[in-house]
Every structure is written in structure tokens, then in C-alpha cells.
Design a protein around this motif. Structure first.
Motif, PDB file in Angstrom:
ATOM      1  N   ALA A  80       0.793  -1.006  -0.073  1.00  0.00           N
ATOM      2  CA  ALA A  80      -0.005  -0.185   0.028  1.00  0.00           C
ATOM      3  C   ALA A  80       0.764   1.215  -0.078  1.00  0.00           C
ATOM      4  N   GLY A  81       0.720   2.148  -0.948  1.00  0.00           N
ATOM      5  CA  GLY A  81       1.273   3.602  -0.998  1.00  0.00           C
ATOM      6  C   GLY A  81       2.291   3.369  -2.057  1.00  0.00           C
ATOM      7  N   ASP A  82       2.392   2.378  -2.679  1.00  0.00           N
ATOM      8  CA  ASP A  82       3.342   2.454  -4.090  1.00  0.00           C
ATOM      9  C   ASP A  82       2.731   3.121  -5.091  1.00  0.00           C
ATOM     10  N   ARG A  83       3.617   3.772  -5.607  1.00  0.00           N
ATOM     11  CA  ARG A  83       3.104   4.714  -6.952  1.00  0.00           C
ATOM     12  C   ARG A  83       3.412   3.745  -8.265  1.00  0.00           C
ATOM     13  N   VAL A  84       2.346   3.512  -8.958  1.00  0.00           N
ATOM     14  CA  VAL A  84       2.466   2.477 -10.048  1.00  0.00           C
ATOM     15  C   VAL A  84       1.823   3.087 -11.567  1.00  0.00           C
ATOM     16  N   VAL A  85       2.285   2.222 -12.517  1.00  0.00           N
ATOM     17  CA  VAL A  85       1.858   2.636 -13.670  1.00  0.00           C
ATOM     18  C   VAL A  85       1.439   1.340 -14.380  1.00  0.00           C
ATOM     19  N   LEU A  86       0.244   1.324 -15.292  1.00  0.00           N
ATOM     20  CA  LEU A  86      -0.012   0.180 -16.160  1.00  0.00           C
ATOM     21  C   LEU A  86      -0.107   0.372 -17.352  1.00  0.00           C
ATOM     22  N   ASN A  87       0.294  -0.568 -18.391  1.00  0.00           N
ATOM     23  CA  ASN A  87      -0.069  -0.125 -19.773  1.00  0.00           C
ATOM     24  C   ASN A  87      -0.395  -1.573 -20.428  1.00  0.00           C
ATOM     25  N   GLY A  88      -1.243  -1.734 -21.144  1.00  0.00           N
ATOM     26  CA  GLY A  88      -1.704  -3.002 -21.937  1.00  0.00           C
ATOM     27  C   GLY A  88      -2.066  -4.252 -21.023  1.00  0.00           C
ATOM     28  N   TRP A  89      -1.529  -5.261 -21.431  1.00  0.00           N
ATOM     29  CA  TRP A  89      -2.135  -6.614 -20.706  1.00  0.00           C
ATOM     30  C   TRP A  89      -3.226  -6.843 -20.872  1.00  0.00           C
ATOM     31  N   GLY A  90      -4.008  -6.469 -21.996  1.00  0.00           N
ATOM     32  CA  GLY A  90      -5.445  -6.749 -22.240  1.00  0.00           C
ATOM     33  C   GLY A  90      -6.421  -6.005 -21.330  1.00  0.00           C
ATOM     34  N   VAL A  91      -5.845  -5.028 -20.528  1.00  0.00           N
ATOM     35  CA  VAL A  91      -6.666  -4.200 -19.703  1.00  0.00           C
ATOM     36  C   VAL A  91      -7.510  -3.314 -20.507  1.00  0.00           C
ATOM     37  N   GLY A  92      -8.754  -3.296 -20.152  1.00  0.00           N
ATOM     38  CA  GLY A  92      -9.691  -2.393 -21.029  1.00  0.00           C
ATOM     39  C   GLY A  92     -10.212  -3.227 -22.328  1.00  0.00           C
ATOM     40  N   GLU A  93      -9.728  -4.429 -22.522  1.00  0.00           N
ATOM     41  CA  GLU A  93     -10.318  -5.393 -23.438  1.00  0.00           C
ATOM     42  C   GLU A  93     -10.927  -6.680 -22.969  1.00  0.00           C
ATOM     43  N   GLU A 108       1.936  -8.440 -11.357  1.00  0.00           N
ATOM     44  CA  GLU A 108       3.011  -8.603 -12.338  1.00  0.00           C
ATOM     45  C   GLU A 108       2.743  -7.751 -13.661  1.00  0.00           C
ATOM     46  N   TRP A 109       1.574  -6.917 -13.639  1.00  0.00           N
ATOM     47  CA  TRP A 109       1.368  -6.151 -14.857  1.00  0.00           C
ATOM     48  C   TRP A 109       1.811  -4.724 -14.360  1.00  0.00           C
ATOM     49  N   LEU A 110       2.235  -4.404 -13.221  1.00  0.00           N
ATOM     50  CA  LEU A 110       2.537  -3.051 -12.874  1.00  0.00           C
ATOM     51  C   LEU A 110       3.850  -2.892 -13.074  1.00  0.00           C
ATOM     52  N   VAL A 111       4.322  -1.465 -13.205  1.00  0.00           N
ATOM     53  CA  VAL A 111       5.488  -1.083 -13.125  1.00  0.00           C
ATOM     54  C   VAL A 111       5.758   0.154 -12.254  1.00  0.00           C
ATOM     55  N   PRO A 112       6.918   0.300 -11.490  1.00  0.00           N
ATOM     56  CA  PRO A 112       6.779   1.520 -10.690  1.00  0.00           C
ATOM     57  C   PRO A 112       6.771   2.664 -11.368  1.00  0.00           C
ATOM     58  N   LEU A 113       6.211   3.874 -10.838  1.00  0.00           N
ATOM     59  CA  LEU A 113       6.154   5.183 -11.524  1.00  0.00           C
ATOM     60  C   LEU A 113       7.718   5.815 -11.536  1.00  0.00           C
ATOM     61  N   VAL A 114       8.021   6.295 -12.470  1.00  0.00           N
ATOM     62  CA  VAL A 114       9.454   6.919 -12.767  1.00  0.00           C
ATOM     63  C   VAL A 114       9.571   8.212 -11.954  1.00  0.00           C
ATOM     64  N   PRO A 115      10.560   8.229 -11.107  1.00  0.00           N
ATOM     65  CA  PRO A 115      10.530   9.538 -10.348  1.00  0.00           C
ATOM     66  C   PRO A 115      10.391  10.937 -10.898  1.00  0.00           C
ATOM     67  N   ALA A 116      10.841  10.747 -12.304  1.00  0.00           N
ATOM     68  CA  ALA A 116      10.901  11.977 -12.988  1.00  0.00           C
ATOM     69  C   ALA A 116       9.468  12.461 -13.449  1.00  0.00           C
ATOM     70  N   PHE A 117       8.572  11.522 -13.066  1.00  0.00           N
ATOM     71  CA  PHE A 117       7.244  12.180 -13.679  1.00  0.00           C
ATOM     72  C   PHE A 117       6.075  12.109 -12.487  1.00  0.00           C
ATOM     73  N   SER A 118       5.410  12.968 -12.464  1.00  0.00           N
ATOM     74  CA  SER A 118       4.201  12.983 -11.675  1.00  0.00           C
ATOM     75  C   SER A 118       3.188  11.882 -12.223  1.00  0.00           C
ATOM     76  N   MET A 119       2.161  11.679 -11.542  1.00  0.00           N
ATOM     77  CA  MET A 119       1.032  11.015 -11.884  1.00  0.00           C
ATOM     78  C   MET A 119       0.372  11.356 -13.480  1.00  0.00           C
ATOM     79  N   ASP A 120       0.189  12.653 -13.454  1.00  0.00           N
ATOM     80  CA  ASP A 120      -0.446  13.291 -14.547  1.00  0.00           C
ATOM     81  C   ASP A 120       0.512  13.169 -15.650  1.00  0.00           C
ATOM     82  N   GLU A 121       1.932  13.507 -15.491  1.00  0.00           N
ATOM     83  CA  GLU A 121       2.830  13.528 -16.757  1.00  0.00           C
ATOM     84  C   GLU A 121       2.861  11.874 -17.030  1.00  0.00           C
TER      85      GLU A 121
END
Length: 330
Positions: A80-93, A108-121
Motif C-alpha cells: 500500500a502506498g506504492d506509486r505505479v503505472v500500467l500499460n496494456g496486458w489486455g486491460v480495457g479489453e 506482475e502487470w504493474l511497473v513503478p512510476l518513474v520519479p521523473a514524472f508526476s501521475m499526470d505526466e
């Protein structure tokens, strides 16, 4: 309760609306994420409009990507509290996606949010930008350097194309941009394109081999456009193909491949291995100027995203559409 775009279908046809959902309706998964931002991508637009059968089961929450914060996890990889990003993997399909206040997915579908970017970015980049980076990496693996010659980007004013132009220019390439919207020339030059080419130059059947023009290319269109791009690649050039906005067919000959040694490198962002995803996001943090994102992005609410799907399919959207879900998460 949380808001979500919900697509449903019965004998009378497909319906799409913003709906209140309970956590109990979330699908199976070992990580629950409170979504900060999602996006509207071409595939999401196909799902919402029903113009292509990308949705495999109903009801479905579209949204092939999202950024957010882990709310609950039984996965050893996330807490809990980890900042994450998801792309693909059939999500939304095949699995409920990110155009909702919450998502439950496999860790396993998630990757950590790169510190260089905000959630919006991160969502201003989104699957489109992540795919563009995968294309750049494919060109690099095949020896396309900034000194090899110009690089072409088709569909340049769209999401993938916009980020590809910006990335390639930042890396020192001479970038030629193809667009069907002449009014976007200044926008593309601001991203780093040095030459703007009309899409009409690529849409009619051409010769099996044309003049050698580009050392590399990123193509999001497919169809006749891709065939003409391949025919005009320099000796041992590489085309990274990642889209089919112009159709699934490839009315080409083998001439570019067996006479010039051209490589057609397919780029898949949906099932891409996790290590490549992490590397693509790391590279985005290094090679994409966040200041350029502002000019690429428009922000729409969940309700506004539904009618915007038709505009996206019609090629009337510049760059990226970000859908803020819960700004407090960001």
C-alpha cells in the motif's frame, strides 16, 4: 463507490455511460489501485464507439493504461502506498481498465512510476508514449543512429507520433513528420520535426522500390502508407511498425527486404516483457523533455471522454487525451 465508464451490450446493442460501481464488482487480481489518471487511446476509442470488437466480454471498463497508488496488495512485489503505472496486458479489453476510480489487476502487470514524472505526466505519456519509446529502442537495436540519416514518423500529430518526434529529435535525429493535418505543422516543428510531409504522398500505390530517403521510420498507420515507407528506406534501414490506423493489410513487395536489406520490426506494447517496459519508462525519464508534454495534452473528464472517442477515431485529436480521475492521489 467510485465512478467508471462502463460499456455493456445486449440484444439491442451497446451502451456506454459513467456509472457508480462498488468495490465488490472489481475483477480478480492481487493488487487494488486507486487511480489518479487514465487516458483515452485509439483502442479505448474503438471500444467505446464499438467500431471494432476490441472488447472481449461485457460489461467492461475501458482504459488500457493508468497511474495511481496501491490501496491494497497480496502481491509480494507491491505494498500500500506504492506509486505505479500500467500499460496494456489486455486491460480495457479482457480485464477492467483504468477509466475508473479504482482498478484491480495482477501485480506482475504493474511497473513503478518513474520519479521523473508526476501521475499526470505519466499519463500524458501513457501507452502512446511508452509505445513510441519501444519503437525508438527497436530502431537503436537495429543500428539506426543519429548519423545514419533522417528518420520518418507517420501519424506524427497523434499520440505515438507526437512523442516519437520529440524523442527522436532530443536524441539528435533529423526527423521528418508525416501528417494529414497541414495545420499541425507548427506543432510538429515545435516538437523537433525539421520537415513536414503530407500524408497524401503515401496513401496511393507506389513503386516496389522508390528513392532511398530514410534510415529509420516509426509507423503507426500500416496499410498502403507502411508499404510506401518500406519502399523508400535506405539500404539496411529499419521501420518500427506499431499501429494500424490505416488498415491491417500490407500491399507491399519483398523488394525492400531482399534488395536493400530493410528490416520491418514489429513493436507490441500490450504483452511486452516487464524488463523492456521498465527500460522504456527509464529511458522516457531521461530522453523526453517534460516541458513538451504541455503542448501535447488536453484533459477531459470521464463523461467528456465518451464523445471524444468519435473525434479520436476520425483523426481530429492532436497528441494525447489525459483523463484525471482522482487528483488527490497524484
Amino acid at each position: 463507490m467510485f465512478d467508471a465508464i462502463l460499456i455493456d451490450k445486449d440484444d439491442s446493442g451497446q451502451t456506454v455511460s459513467v456509472t457508480k460501481l462498488d468495490d465488490d464488482r472489481l475483477p480478480e487480481g492481487d493488487v487494488t489501485v486507486r487511480v489518479a489518471c487514465s487516458t483515452l487511446n485509439y483502442k479505448d476509442a474503438l471500444a467505446i464507439t464499438g467500431k471494432s470488437p476490441v472488447v472481449r466480454s461485457f460489461p467492461m471498463v475501458p482504459g488500457i493504461d493508468f497511474s495511481g497508488v496501491v490501496e491494497a496488495s497480496s502481491s509480494a512485489d507491491w505494498k500500500a502506498g506504492d506509486r505505479v503505472v500500467l500499460n496494456g496486458w489486455g486491460v480495457g479489453e479482457r480485464h477492467w481498465g483504468g477509466l475508473a476510480g479504482k482498478a484491480r489487476v495482477k501485480g506482475e502487470w504493474l511497473v513503478p512510476l518513474v520519479p521523473a514524472f508526476s501521475m499526470d505526466e505519466a499519463m500524458a505519456i501513457g501507452t502512446a508514449g511508452y509505445t513510441a519509446m519501444l519503437c525508438v529502442m527497436a530502431l537503436e537495436r537495429n543500428g539506426v543512429t543519429s548519423s545514419a540519416g533522417p528518420v520518418l514518423v507517420t501519424g506524427a500529430a497523434g499520440g505515438v507520433g507526437s512523442v516519437a518526434v520529440a524523442l527522436l529529435a532530443k536524441l539528435g535525429h533529423e526527423v521528418h513528420a508525416v501528417t494529414g493535418r497541414a495545420e499541425e505543422a507548427d506543432y510538429l516543428k515545435a516538437l523537433g520535426a525539421s520537415e513536414i510531409l503530407p500524408r497524401a504522398d503515401f496513401t496511393e500505390p507506389g513503386r516496389p522500390l522508390g528513392k532511398e530517403r530514410w534510415a529509420g521510420a516509426v509507423d503507426v498507420v500500416g496499410g498502403q502508407v507502411l508499404a510506401n515507407v518500406c519502399a523508400q528506406m535506405r539500404y539496411r534501414g529499419t521501420v518500427a511498425a506499431c499501429g494500424l490506423a490505416g488498415g491491417m493489410s500490407l500491399p507491399a513487395t519483398v523488394a525492400p527486404f531482399i534488395l536493400r536489406g530493410v528490416t520491418l520490426a514489429g513493436v507490441d506494447s500490450v504483452m511486452c516483457p516487464r524488463e523492456d517496459r521498465i527500460e522504456a519508462w527509464r529511458r522516457l525519464g531521461e530522453d523526453l523533455d517534460p516541458k513538451l508534454l504541455a503542448g501535447m495534452v488536453q484533459r477531459l473528464s470521464l463523461a467528456e471522454a465518451i464523445p471524444a472517442a468519435d473525434r479520436l477515431i476520425a483523426g481530429k485529436v492532436r497528441g494525447r487525451i489525459v483523463v484525471p480521475i482522482d487528483p488527490s492521489v497524484a
